[in-house]
Motif scaffolding. Structure first.
Motif, mmCIF file in Angstrom:
data_model
loop_
_atom_site.group_PDB
_atom_site.id
_atom_site.type_symbol
_atom_site.label_atom_id
_atom_site.label_comp_id
_atom_site.label_asym_id
_atom_site.label_seq_id
_atom_site.Cartn_x
_atom_site.Cartn_y
_atom_site.Cartn_z
ATOM 1 N N VAL A 333 -11.935 -6.412 4.025
ATOM 2 C CA VAL A 333 -11.336 -7.191 2.942
ATOM 3 C C VAL A 333 -10.533 -6.290 2.023
ATOM 4 C CG1 VAL A 333 -11.843 -8.591 0.922
ATOM 5 C CG2 VAL A 333 -13.092 -8.992 3.037
ATOM 6 N N ALA A 334 -11.116 -5.145 1.628
ATOM 7 C CA ALA A 334 -10.433 -4.233 0.717
ATOM 8 C C ALA A 334 -9.174 -3.661 1.375
ATOM 9 C CB ALA A 334 -11.373 -3.113 0.298
ATOM 10 N N SER A 335 -9.277 -3.308 2.646
ATOM 11 C CA SER A 335 -8.117 -2.703 3.320
ATOM 12 C C SER A 335 -6.962 -3.687 3.425
ATOM 13 C CB SER A 335 -8.540 -2.220 4.709
ATOM 14 O OG SER A 335 -9.536 -1.229 4.613
ATOM 15 N N PHE A 336 -7.276 -4.901 3.848
ATOM 16 C CA PHE A 336 -6.185 -5.867 4.005
ATOM 17 C C PHE A 336 -5.620 -6.294 2.664
ATOM 18 C CE2 PHE A 336 -8.033 -6.377 8.250
ATOM 19 C CZ PHE A 336 -6.875 -6.291 9.017
ATOM 20 N N CYS A 337 -6.482 -6.374 1.621
ATOM 21 C CA CYS A 337 -5.956 -6.684 0.288
ATOM 22 C C CYS A 337 -5.019 -5.582 -0.176
ATOM 23 C CB CYS A 337 -7.096 -6.872 -0.698
ATOM 24 S SG CYS A 337 -8.010 -8.418 -0.498
ATOM 25 N N GLN A 338 -5.371 -4.329 0.091
ATOM 26 C CA GLN A 338 -4.499 -3.220 -0.300
ATOM 27 C C GLN A 338 -3.209 -3.237 0.509
ATOM 28 O OE1 GLN A 338 -6.978 0.191 0.217
ATOM 29 N NE2 GLN A 338 -7.972 -0.023 -1.793
ATOM 30 N N LEU A 339 -3.298 -3.598 1.809
ATOM 31 C CA LEU A 339 -2.074 -3.716 2.614
ATOM 32 C C LEU A 339 -1.158 -4.800 2.065
ATOM 33 C CD1 LEU A 339 -3.492 -3.314 6.241
ATOM 34 C CD2 LEU A 339 -2.077 -1.698 4.967
ATOM 35 N N LEU A 340 -1.775 -5.951 1.673
ATOM 36 C CA LEU A 340 -0.961 -7.019 1.065
ATOM 37 C C LEU A 340 -0.300 -6.513 -0.213
ATOM 38 C CD1 LEU A 340 -3.277 -10.135 1.506
ATOM 39 C CD2 LEU A 340 -1.071 -9.730 2.623
ATOM 40 N N ARG A 343 2.525 -3.969 0.791
ATOM 41 C CA ARG A 343 3.661 -4.512 1.555
ATOM 42 C C ARG A 343 4.424 -5.570 0.771
ATOM 43 N NH1 ARG A 343 2.781 -5.928 7.730
ATOM 44 N NH2 ARG A 343 2.523 -3.661 7.628
ATOM 45 N N TYR A 344 3.726 -6.439 0.051
ATOM 46 C CA TYR A 344 4.394 -7.587 -0.559
ATOM 47 C C TYR A 344 4.495 -7.470 -2.073
ATOM 48 C CZ TYR A 344 3.645 -9.606 4.024
ATOM 49 O OH TYR A 344 3.635 -9.835 5.367
ATOM 50 N N ALA A 345 4.157 -6.290 -2.627
ATOM 51 C CA ALA A 345 4.293 -6.138 -4.074
ATOM 52 C C ALA A 345 5.766 -6.291 -4.467
ATOM 53 C CB ALA A 345 3.772 -4.776 -4.509
ATOM 54 N N GLY A 346 6.038 -7.169 -5.387
ATOM 55 C CA GLY A 346 7.403 -7.412 -5.861
ATOM 56 C C GLY A 346 8.168 -8.420 -5.030
#
Length: 600
Positions: A333-340, A343-346
């Motif tokens: 969960v933490a890894s995929f949240c950090q990937l999101l 990748r999609y910040a902004g």
């Protein structure tokens, strides 16, 4: 009020009095009366003997005093007196022959000695008139002889020469001197008779005194024999019989009646013991019934205790397994949240970025909670055994682990006089890291943190203190800070899980110590804990004055921290891959400290 009931039975106090009177009628005099009578008789006899001994001893002392201080000197002086008189006669005759004045020296010496002897004897004969009269007769005859014979011869020789003096030496003078010598012999006989009389009296009183002492000793021996026989008949025998009956009862014969023997006191004691036996026999039946019930209750409690042990073991295993098994899904969960987030910040709207940040923060906090819970459950379970641990070396490791956080806060860590203790080095390091991290976290915003670790020996244990100049703690919250997941502030003000000091407390108690907050400080917080003095280790005594400790501050502390990609001090000990804020968690992962955390 009537002492008897309607059935005619006596009340308990009246029953005891009646039993005592019946025992006296049956067994005669009481032991107290017998011993008292014997002591009175023996005391009276010994008192009379003591009075007689005192009188005889006083008389004997008087006779001995007379013998030593009167008759002895009198006898000596009486024997010396004739010598003084003979010296006078010899000197006068010699002077009449030679006419030399020097020959009168013995005459003058004898005259002086005569006066001394007669005066001394006269003072000792105040209570002896017969001997005193004889002494005065000798004195008068000596004076008469000197007046009739000695002085005329001396004067004639001095004036007319030796021939005139020799002419006066005649038979009449010799006869007069012989009478004087006979008087001195009579005086000596009287003194000797007095001495023998006093000596006989002294021997008589001494023999009487010895006889009285023998009588007193015989009375004491007879009294002792009589007392021993009486005690054997009225005390030892009945007590032995009573003890034998009591032993039989003690071996389980509770239905055996105890008979009364001996004087009234022992008979009453036997009655009381028999009453106690009856009560014990009555209570024993109740005890047996109660024992049966208790055994049944104990069996039920034993079953419940075994069930509680199994339940606690299952709960402990569950906590460990749960915290351990939650790592894998939470890591995903933490890894995929950090990937999101990366990748999609902004690229999404502001609300989506906020939601992703919330998810990342929640996952990271969950990881910290699980890691702390896992560490808490491992204390006391996974052990390597106690060894000698030098706390100075431990503080060097603590300084290295907290160096990044101290540099970030501009703080200083010092220690001095730390001992060598028995314990697990990893746990003690974790304990001190948590304390130092809490002091760094709860610092004042306008003052660089100053942390000092000291130790002193108190009553067979080491008392170790961690003192800082931070924000402090209110007295009403001191009982909450060592409870797991207790916080005194919101997570936004002071991040953390609220389990740090709970871990510290568990480590201290695992090592056999105790921990508390000392409120008697002027500023900041002082947390003190104790550790037992090691048995096998040679523990150093603290110096009289504080030895300057090693500094873990910016002035040369050991390095070893890591830095994140942006160059900020930090360390990635969790599984999220994101660095923690060193001002919050420190370089060693989340060093949470409930020291000043509140209940959120």
């Amino acid at each position: 009020m009537d002492q008897k009931s309607t059935t005619g039975a006596l009340v308990p106090g009246q029953e005891r009095k009646s039993a005592s009177r019946a025992a006296r009628r049956q067994f005669g005099w009481s032991l107290h009366r017998r011993v008292t009578a014997l002591c009175v008789v023996v005391g009276a006899v010994l008192g009379l003997l003591a009075v007689g001994e005192a009188l005889v001893a006083n008389a004997n002392r008087g006779h001995l005093d007379t013998l030593l201080t009167k008759t002895g000197p009198l006898r000596t002086d009486a024997e010396s007196l004739p010598t003084a008189l003979v010296n006078q006669q010899t000197a006068v005759r010699g002077y009449a022959v030679s006419g030399d004045r020097a020959d009168l020296g013995p005459y003058n010496d004898g005259l002086a000695q005569e006066g001394i002897l007669i005066g001394r004897m006269d003072s000792l004969l105040e209570d002896q008139p017969v001997i005193r009269r004889q002494l005065h007769l000798v004195r008068d005859q000596a004076a008469q002889w000197r007046a009739d014979v000695a002085v005329p011869i001396i004067n004639a020789t001095a004036s007319s020469g030796p021939g005139a003096g020799q002419a006066l030496v005649d038979e009449q003078g010799r006869k007069q001197f012989d009478e004087l010598r006979a008087s001195t012999d009579r005086l000596q006989d009287l003194v000797l008779d007095l001495r023998n009389e006093v000596a006989n009296k002294a021997r008589s009183t001494g023999n009487t005194l010895v006889l009285l002492l023998i009588l007193a000793a015989a009375v004491v021996i007879l009294a002792g024999v009589a007392l021993l026989i009486s005690l054997n008949r009225v005390v030892i025998g009945p007590v032995t019989a009573l003890a034998e009956q009591v032993r039989k009862v003690s071996r389980g014969e509770y239905q055996r009646e105890i008979t009364r023997t001996g004087p009234p006191e022992l008979a009453q004691l036997a009655g009381d013991v028999d009453a106690m036996r009856q009560r014990i026999a009555a209570d024993l039946a109740e005890v047996r019934e109660a024992r049966t019930r208790i055994e049944w209750v104990n069996s039920q409690l034993q079953k419940q205790a075994e069930e509680l042990v199994r339940s606690n073991r299952d709960l402990e295993q569950f906590a460990y397994v749960a915290s351990h098994d939650l790592q894998e899904p939470l890591r995903k969960v933490a890894s995929f949240c950090q990937l999101l987030q990366r990748r999609y910040a902004g690229q999404l709207d502001e609300r989506a970025d906020q939601y992703i940040a919330f998810a990342v923060d929640g996952a990271q906090r969950m990881q910290r909670l699980i890691n702390d819970l896992l560490a808490f459950s491992r204390i006391g379970r996974l052990t390597t055994g106690f060894t000698e641990v030098d706390l100075n070396q431990v503080m060097s490791d603590v300084a290295a682990q907290t160096e990044a956080a101290r540099e970030y806060a501009g703080g200083e860590l010092t220690w001095s006089g730390l001992p060598t203790v028995q314990g697990e080095e990893a746990l003690l390091t974790n304990l001190l890291v948590n304390l130092v991290s809490n002091s760094l976290k709860f610092r004042r915003p306008d003052v660089p943190p100053r942390i000092r670790i000291t130790a002193r020996r108190v009553d067979g244990e080491w008392e170790i203190s961690c003192e800082d100049n931070g924000i402090g703690i209110e007295p009403e919250f001191v009982d909450k800070i060592f409870v797991i997941f207790q916080r005194l502030h919101s997570k936004d003000a002071y991040p953390g899980t609220g389990i740090g000091l709970a871990i510290v407390k568990k480590i201290v108690e695992y090592h056999g110590g105790r921990i508390w907050v000392d409120l008697d400080v002027t500023e900041g917080t002082a947390i003190r804990f104790t550790l037992p003095v090691g048995v096998a280790a040679d523990l150093p005594e603290l110096a009289a004055s504080a030895v300057p400790g090693q500094s873990g501050g910016p002035d040369g502390s050991p390095s070893g921290q890591t830095r994140d990609p942006e160059g900020r001090p930090g360390r990635t000990d969790d599984d999220s891959g994101e660095p923690d804020d060193p001002a919050v968690d420190g370089p060693g992962g989340p060093q949470t400290g409930g020291m000043k955390e509140s209940v959120a």
